[in-house]
Write an enzyme that holds these catalytic residues in place. Structure first.
Site, short mmCIF file in Angstrom:
data_model
loop_
_atom_site.label_atom_id
_atom_site.label_comp_id
_atom_site.label_asym_id
_atom_site.label_seq_id
_atom_site.Cartn_x
_atom_site.Cartn_y
_atom_site.Cartn_z
N GLU A 63 8.30 -18.30 -6.99
CA GLU A 63 7.60 -17.56 -8.05
C GLU A 63 8.43 -17.49 -9.32
OE1 GLU A 63 5.98 -13.83 -6.78
OE2 GLU A 63 4.67 -14.80 -5.32
N GLU B 287 3.57 -17.85 1.13
CA GLU B 287 3.42 -16.40 1.32
C GLU B 287 1.95 -16.07 1.44
OE1 GLU B 287 5.52 -13.81 -1.46
OE2 GLU B 287 7.23 -15.19 -1.45
C1 GAL Z 1 5.73 -12.02 -3.89
C2 GAL Z 1 7.22 -12.33 -3.93
C3 GAL Z 1 7.93 -11.59 -2.82
C4 GAL Z 1 7.52 -10.15 -2.81
C5 GAL Z 1 6.03 -10.03 -2.65
C6 GAL Z 1 5.56 -8.60 -2.61
O1 GAL Z 1 5.15 -12.27 -5.11
O2 GAL Z 1 7.46 -13.68 -3.81
O3 GAL Z 1 9.31 -11.70 -3.00
O4 GAL Z 1 7.94 -9.58 -4.01
O5 GAL Z 1 5.41 -10.69 -3.72
O6 GAL Z 1 4.16 -8.55 -2.62
#
Ligand code: GAL
Length: 927
Positions: free
Chosen positions: A452, A526
């Site tokens: 990100e 993710e």
């Molecule tokens: C994502 C990020 C993670 C964490 C997560 C929380 O955008 O890559 O590190 O922050 O969100 O929702």
């Protein structure tokens, strides 16, 4: 024995003389040294450290470090303050590694949200610097070897000193470091290693810890050796035979041409040699040069490394000198396995299609913060595997070497990730390090070059930087693809990255990406879990208690995410955010929330309801789970939705014996019944092929009456490292866990064990994680130390001081230093016996106005005078012992982490308090 060539001997003697030994002794030691030079030796350096906090902006409070007129960057060997070997640390706290001082701090609402409100980092300069010191000896017989100190990771910006010499500094808190300390050592004498870790700047937006939170090693090698990360093993299998290609880098940092032979042997898991290659010709390597060569070995009927059978081989690489002596022996653990990512069909392991069922994880755990003993890391991987998970993304930094070894051993696929995207030395050094360190691990299947990176991911910079980093990664490892995890900004990195890492499907059209980039691998790096606080079904925002939510903060829930990837064969799989709750980033809550709640398991590893959804569809084991709990005295007659996660074909629900209906489960789904609340027994029966195969009962419980302790491992190794994770449950009279209980327990431990941390998964618990002793010190009087060049005259130190007001349990010590010859010390007119350390309790102290005098004649030697000028003649340390461990339960559960203290025997842990005492016994057995 190696040749003792005249030039080599003279060089060695010159070095011995440099260390102020006589020529004769030098000859003797050098001879011994040369005769001993041989295979490498790596010693774990985790025990017997001293620790104290310094200061990030006040040099006096940083114990005088970097204060000298000539400090460590001005003149070599001028490490000052605790970097100076002369520094007196006798009163510092003793610690064993791994250690994280951040987790020992209190919480504070003004502290960092992202780091879980522990009082470290911006705003707390007095808690940002951790000093570690260790005294060690290196034997005379090691003279002539090359000696290194290795750190698997220090958080962060660690400056390392040996005997006052500055040996280097690593900005990142996640990169393994190695320093050559050969020339700074005193052989056959005491050496001092000092580390200054500086946690004042954060790297990540999540809890990172502080201190030497990974292993430390002392490494001894010959000057001719396999280089650091000097082997790269590539395997392929054809017709039942494994082809093993080995690239070896040998380095000679001696002073002469080296002639040697190289041999590789492969050992199976039982240590039996199963393949061998000996390079026929003698290899030559000039002093200061490196040599890279390729060799091949074959294994017939190899045992493949796979998820359920993670078989490991060892490649033993030997360097043998011209007299036949083995001068280096270097082991590389590897697995024979084939991985393939097909942009249309997903991921293949050993030719078999395997969907990645993964989770992202940061590196902290309840109680211990970032300082996890290896067996606790193993516990976490075990919990994930029990759920049916097969993959782990190390977010967002380099894994610890220990974690990679565990994943190799336990059969867990890994994406290892570098910290920051960019194309300069800072970024490439870290990326190179990540890949070279990890590329022999069969568990690693992909490199992640970033996460990100909002400034670049959606634009041309992202496209360019990704290409450059990817090319670099490919040169170091052509066997694995690279990914970058992309969130909102599609159109930059996503156009050039080899494996499109989708951070949350709501951010873009994944099918369209696949249609536009048909050759690109796609995976969910993710995805949203069904966020929840464990055991909570009604929101209490003030306490950050969150019921399972259908639309988590990154959009969606576990069902949505899993179905999406399960239905698309072209995707390699998905990594949920996150496997375990972690400290920091408590979104959507704020203070007093100190933990995130994205985890499928809480930060102790207690499963939340969503765990059973994934277990139902990820594992092959029959599963049936119903929730919520059935203790709702205030909701008599109200309708409550009861849900079931199961992989049974049908599930029937009963309340107090009455059927509420049998329902058919659809794959990757869940079931629900509206139930009018009536206390009693809720029972679910799972059917397969029409037959009842599983049953799950939850009952309305009575009040809490007893503690229960349950050790996950009832036997551990008596090695001072191994842990058993103990669950405390709060039970009612019938022996059921009271799902709302928050009773406090105190923990008492006997035998060869210690508690290293406690937790309960409550996101707004501000209870202590660790209970540690503390030390305060104060100087006795001012000392106008004579400079070494001052005219010699009798020395006198005088101090008038009040006895410290010791509270119950506290103790004090008087520390003295020898300031000259014929030293005599008087306290209140009476001579003190010989010695430099006294318990205050053994001294005749008046409450006020004690008089201490030290008289001595000045030393004559320059070195001794220099030493005296740096030391305090007298100071007092006041010690407060650690309070006993205690913790409240949260929703019926708490966790106690028990570690072996080194000896064999029986460890007895008790939970005591208002309820009936519980006891658990853990056997610590010889290794
Ligand atoms: C994502 C990020 C993670 C964490 C997560 C929380 O955008 O890559 O590190 O922050 O969100 O929702």
């Amino acid at each position: 024995m190696r040749d003792l060539t005249p030039s080599r001997a003279v060089a060695l003697v010159a070095r011995c003389e440099g260390m102020a030994l006589s020529v004769f002794v030098g000859w003797l030691f050098c001879f011994l040294a040369v005769s001993q030079v041989g295979a490498r030796e790596r010693v774990l350096f985790n025990d017997d450290w001293r620790f104290a906090l310094g200061h990030a902006s006040d040099r006096d409070a940083d114990m005088g470090h970097a204060k000298g007129y000539f400090s460590y960057l001005a003149k070599t060997g001028y490490g000052d303050g605790p970097a100076d070997p002369v520094f007196d640390d006798r009163h510092w706290r003793k610690v064993d590694l791994p250690h994280d001082w951040a987790v020992e701090m209190d919480f504070d609402p003004t502290a960092s949200f992202s780091h879980g409100f522990k009082k470290v980092g911006p705003g707390f300069p007095e808690n940002c610097i951790g000093w570690y010191r260790k005294r060690f000896t290196v034997s005379e017989v090691d003279f002539g070897k090359r000696i290194f100190i290795e750190f698997d990771g220090i958080y962060r910006n660690a400056a390392v000193f040996v005997n006052g010499f500055f040996v280097g500094q690593e900005p990142s808190g996640f990169v393994s470091q190695r320093y050559d300390i050969t020339e700074y050592l005193k052989y056959g004498d005491e050496n001092v290693l000092s580390v200054r870790a500086d946690a004042s700047t954060e790297e990540g937006w999540y809890y990172e810890g502080a201190g030497i939170y990974r292993h430390v090693y002392l490494l001894k090698t010959d000057s001719l050796r396999v280089a650091r990360y000097g082997t790269f093993v590539k395997t392929s299998v054809e017709g039942g035979r494994a082809h093993i290609k080995v690239e070896t880098t040998v380095e000679n940092d001696g002073r002469e041409l080296a002639e040697f032979k190289l041999q590789h042997a492969i050992l199976d898991a039982n240590g039996r040699e199963v393949a061998k290659v000996a390079v026929a010709e003698s290899l030559k390597l000039e002093a200061g040069e490196n040599l890279v060569r390729d060799d091949e070995l074959f294994l017939s009927r190899p045992k493949l490394w796979d998820l359920d059978t993670p078989y490991l081989y060892t490649l033993k690489t030997r360097l043998v000198d011209s007299t036949g002596v083995t001068v280096d022996e270097y082991d590389t653990t590897f697995g024979v396995r084939e991985i393939r990512f097909d942009p249309n069909k997903g991921f293949f392991l050993n030719g078999r299609s395997v969907k990645l069922k993964g989770s992202n994880n940061h590196h902290d755990h309840a109680g211990v913060g970032a300082a996890l003993p290896d067996s606790l890391k193993e516990f976490r991987i075990r919990k994930l595997k029990e759920m049916g998970s097969n993959a782990y993304r190390v977010s967002h930094h380099h894994a610890s070497p220990a974690l990679l070894e565990i994943c190799d051993r336990m059969g867990m696929l890994v994406i290892d990730e570098t910290r920051l995207m960019g194309i300069n030395e800072y970024h490439f050094d870290q990326l190179e390090h990540l890949i070279k360190r990890g590329r022999n691990h069969p568990s690693i299947i992909m490199w992640s070059i970033g996460n990100e990176e909002w400034a670049i991911e959606g634009n041309i910079f992202g496209a360019r930087i990704t290409t450059r980093m990817q090319d670099f990664a490919k040169r170091l490892d052509p066997t694995r693809p690279t990914t970058a995890a992309i969130s909102g900004g599609w159109g930059g990195t996503s156009t050039t990255v080899e494996a499109m890492g989708v951070n949350y499907i709501r951010h873009g059209d994944v099918d369209r990406q696949h249609a536009e980039f048909p050759d690109q691998i796609i995976l969910g790096t993710e995805e949203t879990t069904t966020q929840q606080t464990r055991g909570i079904y009604v929101e209490n925002a003030k306490l950050a208690h969150q019921p399972p939510i259908e639309d988590g903060s990154s959009g969606g829930n576990a069902e949505l995410g899993w179905r999406f990837y399960a239905e698309r064969d072209y995707t390699a799989g998905v990594f949920f955010w996150t496997g375990f709750d972690y400290r920091g980033e408590p979104t959507p809550y704020e203070w007093p929330a100190v933990l995130s709640q994205f985890g499928i398991l809480d930060n102790c590893g207690f499963p939340k309801d969503g765990y059973f959804y994934l277990k139902s569809w990820w594992s092959d084991e029959p599963e049936l789970h119903i929730f919520p709990h059935w203790n709702w005295p205030d909701r008599m007659g109200e309708t409550i939705e009861v849900r079931a996660h199961s992989n049974c074909e049908e599930v029937e629900l009963f309340l107090n014996g009455e059927s509420l209906g049998r329902k058919t489960m659809v794959k990757n789904d869940r079931l629900a019944w509206d139930v009018v609340y009536d206390p009693g027994e809720l029972k679910a029966v799972g059917f397969r092929k029409g037959k009842a195969t599983l049953e799950k009962v939850i009952r309305t419980t009575g009040t809490a009456v007893a503690y229960e302790l349950d050790a996950e491992r009832s036997e551990i190794f008596a090695n001072g490292e191994d842990v058993s994770v103990v669950t405390m449950r709060i039970l009612d009279a019938a022996g059921d866990v009271v799902p709302t209980a928050d009773d406090l327990a105190r923990f008492e431990i006997e035998g060869p064990g210690r508690i290293i941390g406690v937790g309960n998964g409550n996101p707004s618990s501000l209870e202590a994680d660790r209970f540690v002793p503390s030390v305060e010190s104060f100087d006795l009087g001012e000392w106008d130390a004579p400079a070494p060049w001052d005219e010699p005259k009798p020395l006198r130190f005088e101090a008038v001081f009040d006895a410290p007001n010791l509270k119950v349990g506290q103790s004090g010590r008087l520390y003295l230093n020898v300031i000259g010859r014929d030293q005599v010390v008087h306290l209140n007119g009476e001579a003190l016996p010989e010695g430099t350390e006294f318990a205050l309790a053994n001294l005749s102290l008046k409450p006020e106005g004690n008089m201490l005098t030290i008289d001595a004649q000045p030393f004559e030697e320059w070195g001794a005078k220099e030493r005296v000028a740096k030391l305090k003649p007298a100071f007092v340390g006041v010690f407060t012992p650690a309070e006993g461990y205690r913790r409240k339960a949260f929703n019926g559960l708490a966790q106690v982490i028990v570690q072996s203290s080194g000896e064999a025997g029986e460890i007895v842990l008790r939970a005591v308090g208002e309820l009936e005492t519980a006891t658990v016994r853990i056997k610590a057995k010889e290794h």
